[in-house]
Write a protein that holds these residues in place. Sequence first.
Motif, mmCIF file in Angstrom:
data_model
loop_
_atom_site.group_PDB
_atom_site.id
_atom_site.type_symbol
_atom_site.label_atom_id
_atom_site.label_comp_id
_atom_site.label_asym_id
_atom_site.label_seq_id
_atom_site.Cartn_x
_atom_site.Cartn_y
_atom_site.Cartn_z
ATOM 1 N N ILE A 1 0.907 -1.238 -0.112
ATOM 2 C CA ILE A 1 -0.049 -0.138 0.007
ATOM 3 C C ILE A 1 0.915 1.266 -0.141
ATOM 4 C CG2 ILE A 1 -1.648 1.250 1.345
ATOM 5 C CD1 ILE A 1 -2.650 -1.486 2.396
ATOM 6 N N PRO A 2 0.626 2.138 -0.902
ATOM 7 C CA PRO A 2 1.723 3.108 -0.917
ATOM 8 C C PRO A 2 1.699 4.136 0.240
ATOM 9 C CG PRO A 2 0.264 3.154 -2.959
ATOM 10 C CD PRO A 2 -0.312 2.200 -2.262
ATOM 11 N N THR A 3 0.732 4.320 0.789
ATOM 12 C CA THR A 3 0.730 5.080 2.127
ATOM 13 C C THR A 3 1.027 4.402 3.374
ATOM 14 O OG1 THR A 3 -1.727 4.918 2.561
ATOM 15 C CG2 THR A 3 -1.003 6.837 1.187
ATOM 16 N N GLY A 4 0.538 3.011 3.368
ATOM 17 C CA GLY A 4 0.905 2.215 4.433
ATOM 18 C C GLY A 4 -0.295 2.443 5.388
ATOM 19 N N GLN A 5 -1.464 2.919 4.840
ATOM 20 C CA GLN A 5 -2.439 3.120 5.752
ATOM 21 C C GLN A 5 -3.823 2.613 4.833
ATOM 22 O OE1 GLN A 5 -2.422 4.631 8.681
ATOM 23 N NE2 GLN A 5 -0.199 4.713 8.483
ATOM 24 N N TRP A 6 -4.495 1.927 5.716
ATOM 25 C CA TRP A 6 -5.792 1.228 4.985
ATOM 26 C C TRP A 6 -6.698 2.135 4.762
ATOM 27 C CZ3 TRP A 6 -5.939 -3.599 2.870
ATOM 28 C CH2 TRP A 6 -4.927 -4.428 3.174
ATOM 29 N N LYS A 7 -7.009 3.261 5.366
ATOM 30 C CA LYS A 7 -8.273 4.329 5.054
ATOM 31 C C LYS A 7 -7.801 4.992 3.847
ATOM 32 C CE LYS A 7 -11.044 7.589 7.480
ATOM 33 N NZ LYS A 7 -11.282 8.386 8.616
ATOM 34 N N VAL A 8 -6.808 5.324 3.605
ATOM 35 C CA VAL A 8 -6.215 6.006 2.364
ATOM 36 C C VAL A 8 -5.008 5.476 1.855
ATOM 37 C CG1 VAL A 8 -5.969 8.313 1.362
ATOM 38 C CG2 VAL A 8 -7.587 8.438 3.069
ATOM 39 N N LYS A 9 -5.177 4.842 0.944
ATOM 40 C CA LYS A 9 -4.187 3.866 0.216
ATOM 41 C C LYS A 9 -3.376 4.608 -0.571
ATOM 42 C CE LYS A 9 -7.067 -0.283 0.794
ATOM 43 N NZ LYS A 9 -8.367 0.722 1.210
ATOM 44 N N GLY A 10 -3.863 5.522 -1.350
ATOM 45 C CA GLY A 10 -3.124 6.146 -2.685
ATOM 46 C C GLY A 10 -3.906 5.593 -3.924
ATOM 47 N N ALA A 11 -3.567 6.448 -4.898
ATOM 48 C CA ALA A 11 -4.299 6.454 -6.047
ATOM 49 C C ALA A 11 -3.453 5.260 -7.108
ATOM 50 C CB ALA A 11 -4.428 7.716 -7.047
ATOM 51 N N ALA A 12 -4.151 4.492 -7.923
ATOM 52 C CA ALA A 12 -3.365 3.724 -8.939
ATOM 53 C C ALA A 12 -2.984 4.199 -10.004
ATOM 54 C CB ALA A 12 -4.388 2.682 -9.447
ATOM 55 N N THR A 13 -3.213 5.584 -10.376
ATOM 56 C CA THR A 13 -2.604 6.364 -11.510
ATOM 57 C C THR A 13 -2.583 7.822 -10.995
ATOM 58 O OG1 THR A 13 -5.026 6.716 -12.396
ATOM 59 C CG2 THR A 13 -3.735 4.610 -13.322
ATOM 60 N N GLY A 14 -1.723 8.577 -11.639
ATOM 61 C CA GLY A 14 -1.923 10.009 -11.453
ATOM 62 C C GLY A 14 -0.975 10.434 -10.101
ATOM 63 N N PHE A 15 -0.319 9.363 -9.693
ATOM 64 C CA PHE A 15 0.370 9.226 -8.375
ATOM 65 C C PHE A 15 1.882 10.385 -8.781
ATOM 66 C CE2 PHE A 15 1.170 5.156 -10.142
ATOM 67 C CZ PHE A 15 2.701 5.417 -10.701
ATOM 68 N N ASP A 16 2.333 10.658 -7.630
ATOM 69 C CA ASP A 16 3.631 11.441 -7.783
ATOM 70 C C ASP A 16 4.724 10.601 -7.522
ATOM 71 O OD1 ASP A 16 3.713 11.393 -4.969
ATOM 72 O OD2 ASP A 16 3.101 13.456 -4.620
ATOM 73 N N GLU A 17 5.988 11.305 -7.474
ATOM 74 C CA GLU A 17 7.321 10.391 -7.402
ATOM 75 C C GLU A 17 7.235 10.001 -5.909
ATOM 76 O OE1 GLU A 17 12.103 10.515 -7.938
ATOM 77 O OE2 GLU A 17 10.800 12.080 -8.631
ATOM 78 N N ALA A 18 6.898 10.772 -5.109
ATOM 79 C CA ALA A 18 6.628 10.263 -3.544
ATOM 80 C C ALA A 18 5.974 8.988 -3.297
ATOM 81 C CB ALA A 18 6.001 11.449 -3.020
ATOM 82 N N GLN A 19 5.033 8.614 -4.092
ATOM 83 C CA GLN A 19 4.107 7.516 -4.013
ATOM 84 C C GLN A 19 4.748 6.479 -4.987
ATOM 85 O OE1 GLN A 19 -0.014 7.519 -3.838
ATOM 86 N NE2 GLN A 19 -0.064 8.581 -2.091
ATOM 87 N N TRP A 20 5.524 6.841 -5.815
ATOM 88 C CA TRP A 20 6.558 5.661 -6.524
ATOM 89 C C TRP A 20 7.326 5.196 -5.390
ATOM 90 C CZ3 TRP A 20 7.190 3.366 -11.340
ATOM 91 C CH2 TRP A 20 8.234 2.939 -11.437
ATOM 92 N N MET A 21 8.120 6.178 -4.891
ATOM 93 C CA MET A 21 9.127 5.645 -4.001
ATOM 94 C C MET A 21 8.401 4.697 -2.771
ATOM 95 S SD MET A 21 12.021 5.267 -2.378
ATOM 96 C CE MET A 21 13.316 6.775 -2.962
ATOM 97 N N SER A 22 7.321 5.421 -2.199
ATOM 98 C CA SER A 22 6.796 4.676 -1.178
ATOM 99 C C SER A 22 6.222 3.376 -1.311
ATOM 100 C CB SER A 22 5.881 5.542 -0.102
ATOM 101 O OG SER A 22 4.659 5.683 -1.130
ATOM 102 N N THR A 23 5.716 3.251 -2.472
ATOM 103 C CA THR A 23 5.186 2.044 -2.839
ATOM 104 C C THR A 23 6.426 0.987 -3.158
ATOM 105 O OG1 THR A 23 3.493 2.870 -4.341
ATOM 106 C CG2 THR A 23 3.871 0.826 -4.683
ATOM 107 N N LEU A 24 7.709 1.190 -3.492
ATOM 108 C CA LEU A 24 8.728 0.568 -3.717
ATOM 109 C C LEU A 24 9.236 0.119 -2.143
ATOM 110 C CD1 LEU A 24 10.143 1.448 -7.212
ATOM 111 C CD2 LEU A 24 8.439 -0.045 -6.815
ATOM 112 N N GLN A 25 9.351 1.202 -1.535
ATOM 113 C CA GLN A 25 9.813 0.867 -0.177
ATOM 114 C C GLN A 25 8.965 -0.266 0.489
ATOM 115 O OE1 GLN A 25 9.881 4.969 1.423
ATOM 116 N NE2 GLN A 25 12.026 4.341 2.290
ATOM 117 N N ASN A 26 7.794 -0.095 0.360
ATOM 118 C CA ASN A 26 6.829 -1.200 1.290
ATOM 119 C C ASN A 26 6.812 -2.339 0.749
ATOM 120 O OD1 ASN A 26 5.984 1.066 3.040
ATOM 121 N ND2 ASN A 26 4.025 1.480 1.850
#
Length: 513
Positions: free
Chosen positions: A261-286
């Motif tokens: 999960i990009p954000t690591g939070q179940w309530k607001v996980k993050g979008a499948a498209t239109g995401f920024d580089e911060a969520q590219w990084m957090s997704t790969l980190q997770n």
Amino acid sequence: MKALKLSLISLAIAAVPAFAQVTVTVDAAHPGPVINKNVYGQFAEHLGSGIYGGLWVGPNSKIPNTKGWRNDVVGALKDLHVPLVRWPGGCFADEYHWRDGIGPRDKRPVKVNTNWGGVEESNAVGTHEFFDLVEMLGADAYVNGNLGTGSSREMSEWIEYMTSDSKSTLAELRRKNGHPKPFKVAYFAVGNEAWGCGGNMRPEYYTDMYKQYDSFLKAPREVRPKIIASGGNDSDTRWTEVLSRELKNRTDGISFHYYTIPTGQWKVKGAATGFDEAQWMSTLQNTLKMENHIQDNVAVLDKNDPQKKIGFYVDEWGTWYDVEKGTNAGFLYQQNTLRDAVVAALNFNIFHAHADRVRMTNIAQMVNVLQSMIITDKDKMLLTPTYYAYKMYVPFQDAASLPVSVANDTSYKLGASSIPGISASAARAKDGKLYVALVNTNPHEATDVVLSVAGESAQSVQGQVLTAVAMDAHNTMEQKQAIKPAPFSAQAANGKLTVKVPAKAVVVFSVAG
């Protein structure tokens, strides 16, 4: 004075070490454990259009089908050499009663799928239909039994119905329903996510229930499926600890679930498209946390099961984003981008590194749900970037893993976050060829990788690369091939084989001497 300054500058430049290239070394002389083909297993749950519409349209549909299963989707899945399919859930499994799904379809009871969307469940797809699917795919069957709302009698009778070649009433009922010979059930799980939707149990309580149920799952040794215990999730190793200690010689494997999960939070996980580089990084980190989760659980298994009889089955994994706007929240429909293909490949490389214990994984899910292989819309179908990652990695099924080391690896950094730049895996495939997979996590910069094969000459590589300009590149029904693999090759020069791995890319190739 000027000459002295120039001399000092020259000395300073000479003192700076030359840039060290990333080197990937494959030890071809010392093969490791075989990468079980079931590491590339799939998962089809009664959830949204994961089955109904996406896979199953019924024999009377205008969409071309065989026995109700879509020809286009089944054909595409066959190209992945799908080795194993898990069914009917997931959370759905612990509310599924197998007798509801046999006999004439127009006489089967209609239920409510309380887990996923509160929609009607027609039970049109049941035991016989599922086995039609796996037989078409040439895959093995992994059936998940109902522990949560079922009984040991119900579960044992399902095993008898599927596997018995006797003249028992249940075996005769199977024959009456159209299948004279027993079904081949490769794996059978006692419940699912017993810590959550499967009953909110403690591992100790589940263990006692498993022992009770397992006592009645009787079938001749030659046809008895391998029995799987429902294990833990995320960073929790308690389930593996209790199960591996208490179920010695009573289970073939312990399951494990982990979602990225990009954000690591179940309530607001993050979008499948239109995401920024911060969520590219957090997704790969997770997603890279999978390595630690496997290491921690394998350490427990090595302590309690040093003979390595118990496998570690990651039978639910993948990306989980916020659902697409305008869709039923209970259907878990999301787009699938290049980021998902990179996530898949990173996990493949992790699974390969633990091939002695990780003998099965099942991505969630096959069609239209979460990190799917295929997306459908009525009679239309498209292949996702994750589908292509699976197809590129087909040579790794049942291949002998090879030790790989990465020296002078780059780091992909963003703010305070940092992850390895290159992920690598290698194996000797059944065709005798040496295959290497490389993943570049950096979304901006290509990386030159020097490939060295210890004990062999590496003169050229030939394969495919999957990348795109945009981090969220994806296919749509209007542009079905916006992202797909392209040919990839490299030749040795001056005794060195250098492979340029593009930014945000997955590369798989064979090596020739």
